[in-house]
Scaffold this motif. Structure first.
Motif: not given
Length: 60
Positions: A1-15, A49-51, A54-59
């Motif tokens: 089973m996979l455990a989610i460690q983090g989810l974040k928004c990234i802006y690549d300044t070079a690309g 949407a992801f959060e 998760l809230r619905q699944r863990l409720r």
């Protein structure tokens, strides 16, 4: 089973592009996946949407 460690928004300044980054951990190994999105609004929508999911699944 996979455990989610983090989810974040990234802006690549070079690309000059946006992405959502997901870090998962399984059996002692950590994996990073990056998904391109069209902008900060799309990234925020996906994270929200992801959060919500998760809230619905863990409720009880």
């Amino acid at each position: 089973m996979l455990a989610i460690q983090g989810l974040k928004c990234i802006y690549d300044t070079a690309g000059r592009n946006w992405s959502v980054e997901l870090v998962v951990k399984a059996e002692g190994a950590e994996t990073l996946r990056r998904f391109d999105v069209h902008g900060p609004d799309d990234a925020e929508m996906l994270i929200q949407a992801f959060e919500d999911f998760l809230r619905q699944r863990l409720r009880p």
